[in-house]
Design a protein around this motif. Structure first.
Motif, mmCIF file in Angstrom:
data_model
loop_
_atom_site.group_PDB
_atom_site.id
_atom_site.type_symbol
_atom_site.label_atom_id
_atom_site.label_comp_id
_atom_site.label_asym_id
_atom_site.label_seq_id
_atom_site.Cartn_x
_atom_site.Cartn_y
_atom_site.Cartn_z
ATOM 1 N N GLY A 1 15.651 -22.444 61.202
ATOM 2 C CA GLY A 1 16.047 -23.846 61.102
ATOM 3 C C GLY A 1 16.576 -24.384 62.419
ATOM 4 N N GLY A 2 17.431 -23.590 63.076
ATOM 5 C CA GLY A 2 17.958 -24.012 64.373
ATOM 6 C C GLY A 2 16.871 -24.157 65.420
ATOM 7 N N ALA A 3 15.932 -23.213 65.421
ATOM 8 C CA ALA A 3 14.829 -23.278 66.386
ATOM 9 C C ALA A 3 13.941 -24.492 66.125
ATOM 10 C CB ALA A 3 13.998 -21.996 66.312
ATOM 11 N N ALA A 4 13.677 -24.779 64.845
ATOM 12 C CA ALA A 4 12.843 -25.936 64.508
ATOM 13 C C ALA A 4 13.525 -27.238 64.912
ATOM 14 C CB ALA A 4 12.542 -25.941 63.004
ATOM 15 N N GLY A 5 14.834 -27.322 64.666
ATOM 16 C CA GLY A 5 15.573 -28.530 65.050
ATOM 17 C C GLY A 5 15.615 -28.721 66.553
ATOM 18 N N MET B 1 17.135 -42.206 68.053
ATOM 19 C CA MET B 1 17.673 -40.880 67.761
ATOM 20 C C MET B 1 17.756 -40.665 66.252
ATOM 21 S SD MET B 1 21.183 -39.189 69.221
ATOM 22 C CE MET B 1 21.799 -37.613 68.616
ATOM 23 N N PHE B 2 18.160 -41.698 65.514
ATOM 24 C CA PHE B 2 18.242 -41.588 64.058
ATOM 25 C C PHE B 2 16.852 -41.472 63.436
ATOM 26 C CE2 PHE B 2 18.666 -43.690 59.823
ATOM 27 C CZ PHE B 2 19.410 -42.686 59.222
ATOM 28 N N ALA B 3 15.884 -42.212 63.988
ATOM 29 C CA ALA B 3 14.505 -42.101 63.499
ATOM 30 C C ALA B 3 13.992 -40.676 63.681
ATOM 31 C CB ALA B 3 13.606 -43.089 64.228
ATOM 32 N N GLY B 4 14.302 -40.069 64.828
ATOM 33 C CA GLY B 4 13.929 -38.682 65.057
ATOM 34 C C GLY B 4 14.627 -37.744 64.095
ATOM 35 N N GLN B 5 15.895 -38.052 63.785
ATOM 36 C CA GLN B 5 16.638 -37.226 62.832
ATOM 37 C C GLN B 5 15.975 -37.232 61.462
ATOM 38 O OE1 GLN B 5 20.403 -35.902 63.612
ATOM 39 N NE2 GLN B 5 19.120 -34.511 62.423
ATOM 40 N N PHE C 1 19.187 -29.748 61.007
ATOM 41 C CA PHE C 1 19.800 -31.061 61.216
ATOM 42 C C PHE C 1 20.744 -31.043 62.416
ATOM 43 C CE2 PHE C 1 22.608 -34.580 60.686
ATOM 44 C CZ PHE C 1 21.946 -35.543 59.926
ATOM 45 N N VAL C 2 21.690 -30.098 62.417
ATOM 46 C CA VAL C 2 22.695 -30.094 63.488
ATOM 47 C C VAL C 2 22.103 -29.637 64.820
ATOM 48 C CG1 VAL C 2 24.654 -29.845 61.931
ATOM 49 C CG2 VAL C 2 23.505 -27.793 62.775
ATOM 50 N N ALA C 3 21.074 -28.781 64.782
ATOM 51 C CA ALA C 3 20.430 -28.377 66.029
ATOM 52 C C ALA C 3 19.745 -29.561 66.686
ATOM 53 C CB ALA C 3 19.415 -27.266 65.766
ATOM 54 N N TYR C 4 19.052 -30.371 65.885
ATOM 55 C CA TYR C 4 18.428 -31.576 66.427
ATOM 56 C C TYR C 4 19.482 -32.514 66.996
ATOM 57 C CZ TYR C 4 16.444 -36.230 66.651
ATOM 58 O OH TYR C 4 16.082 -37.482 67.089
ATOM 59 N N PHE C 5 20.544 -32.757 66.230
ATOM 60 C CA PHE C 5 21.565 -33.711 66.674
ATOM 61 C C PHE C 5 22.235 -33.250 67.957
ATOM 62 C CE2 PHE C 5 25.969 -35.081 66.913
ATOM 63 C CZ PHE C 5 25.831 -36.458 66.836
ATOM 64 N N SER C 6 22.700 -31.999 67.995
ATOM 65 C CA SER C 6 23.448 -31.524 69.156
ATOM 66 C C SER C 6 22.591 -31.487 70.410
ATOM 67 C CB SER C 6 24.044 -30.140 68.875
ATOM 68 O OG SER C 6 23.022 -29.196 68.642
ATOM 69 N N LEU C 7 21.331 -31.057 70.281
ATOM 70 C CA LEU C 7 20.480 -30.987 71.460
ATOM 71 C C LEU C 7 20.035 -32.385 71.897
ATOM 72 C CD1 LEU C 7 19.220 -29.203 73.534
ATOM 73 C CD2 LEU C 7 17.265 -28.827 72.036
ATOM 74 N N PHE D 1 12.146 -29.743 67.824
ATOM 75 C CA PHE D 1 11.840 -31.136 67.478
ATOM 76 C C PHE D 1 12.644 -32.087 68.359
ATOM 77 C CE2 PHE D 1 11.661 -35.038 65.083
ATOM 78 C CZ PHE D 1 10.363 -35.029 64.562
ATOM 79 N N ALA D 2 13.883 -31.726 68.683
ATOM 80 C CA ALA D 2 14.709 -32.568 69.555
ATOM 81 C C ALA D 2 14.065 -32.717 70.934
ATOM 82 C CB ALA D 2 16.113 -31.979 69.680
ATOM 83 N N VAL D 3 13.564 -31.618 71.485
ATOM 84 C CA VAL D 3 12.905 -31.658 72.792
ATOM 85 C C VAL D 3 11.636 -32.500 72.724
ATOM 86 C CG1 VAL D 3 11.744 -30.274 74.547
ATOM 87 C CG2 VAL D 3 13.878 -29.454 73.526
ATOM 88 N N ALA D 4 10.843 -32.307 71.655
ATOM 89 C CA ALA D 4 9.606 -33.075 71.507
ATOM 90 C C ALA D 4 9.893 -34.558 71.346
ATOM 91 C CB ALA D 4 8.814 -32.553 70.304
#
Length: 235
Positions: free
Chosen positions: A159-163, A55-59, A95-101, A166-169
């Motif tokens: 930014g939120g959409a990109a995060g 998860m951190f690597a993805g972040q 950043f936070v969109a990736y983390f939360s999702l 990326f989280a889903v991918a």
């Protein structure tokens, strides 16, 4: 000889209106990504869990994507800006969109805790509630960037959409790596064993293993104490 001018460490330097309580709260919200990095580092060092490492690597990969997008799009920040550099997309929102999702996908789709004699895992409803809180918190951080004039609404939304994308991918990629057993293979390598990496958090609470060992030691001490007391009475 003239002294060199001092510079500001912009990593934690946040401009806000000291007469506005909301602005003050938003200034603290701007430090959430740095706080999450501390959480990441602490959990990785203390647990060695491969899920947290992935998860951190993805972040970090998501941050690299943001760095590239900003320099490709080259959109300036708001005219009354309180920040330097390009503003599209918002790195805080991404950043936070990736983390939360990512946390939500883990809690609802990947985490399948097994009850034990000493521990009842979080129910699915409670995990849904925690997921909702994480997404709500991410929204607060993203909104703070608009309130503090660091970004336009469009920059925050992108930014939120990109995060989120990326989280889903990234979740899909790690799911594939698990399915083809590459994670299992990696954990059997000598360097992974040397670092004591493990993959337990999917099926159990992070504190459960340590708690079971503590309970076993506590019971053993209690039994030993009873034995000592019995021998003293026998004398």
């Amino acid at each position: 000889m003239e002294e060199a001018p001092l510079a500001s460490l912009s990593l934690t330097h946040v401009h806000y209106n000291p007469h506005d309580p909301i602005s003050y709260i938003c200034a603290w919200l701007a430090l959430v990504p740095q706080g999450l990095c501390v959480v990441y580092a602490t959990l990785i060092w203390s647990t060695r869990e491969v899920e947290i490492i992935m998860m951190f690597a993805g972040q970090m990969a998501c941050e690299a994507l943001n760095w590239g997008l900003k320099r490709y799009i080259k959109e300036e920040r708001p005219k009354q800006m309180n920040g330097r550099g390009y503003g599209m997309p918002s790195s805080h929102a991404q950043f936070v969109a990736y983390f939360s999702l990512s946390l939500t996908l883990f809690l609802l789709l990947r985490h399948t805790p097994v009850p034990s004699s000493t521990h009842t895992p979080l129910s699915f409803i409670l995990r849904e509630f925690l997921s909702f809180l994480s997404i709500l918190s991410a929204g607060a951080v993203a909104a703070s960037r608009i309130y503090l004039n660091y970004h336009t609404p469009k920059q925050v939304l992108v930014g939120g959409a990109a995060g989120a994308a990326f989280a889903v991918a990234w979740f899909g990629l790690t799911t594939y790596l698990r399915r083809v057993r590459w994670i299992e293979w990696g954990l059997e390598t000598s360097w992974a064993r040397m670092l004591r990496m493990r993959d337990l958090v999917i099926g159990e609470d992070l504190v459960e293993g340590g708690w079971q060992r503590w309970e076993e030691r506590r019971r053993r001490r209690a039994i030993e104490g009873i034995g000592v007391t019995a021998r003293k009475k026998a004398r």
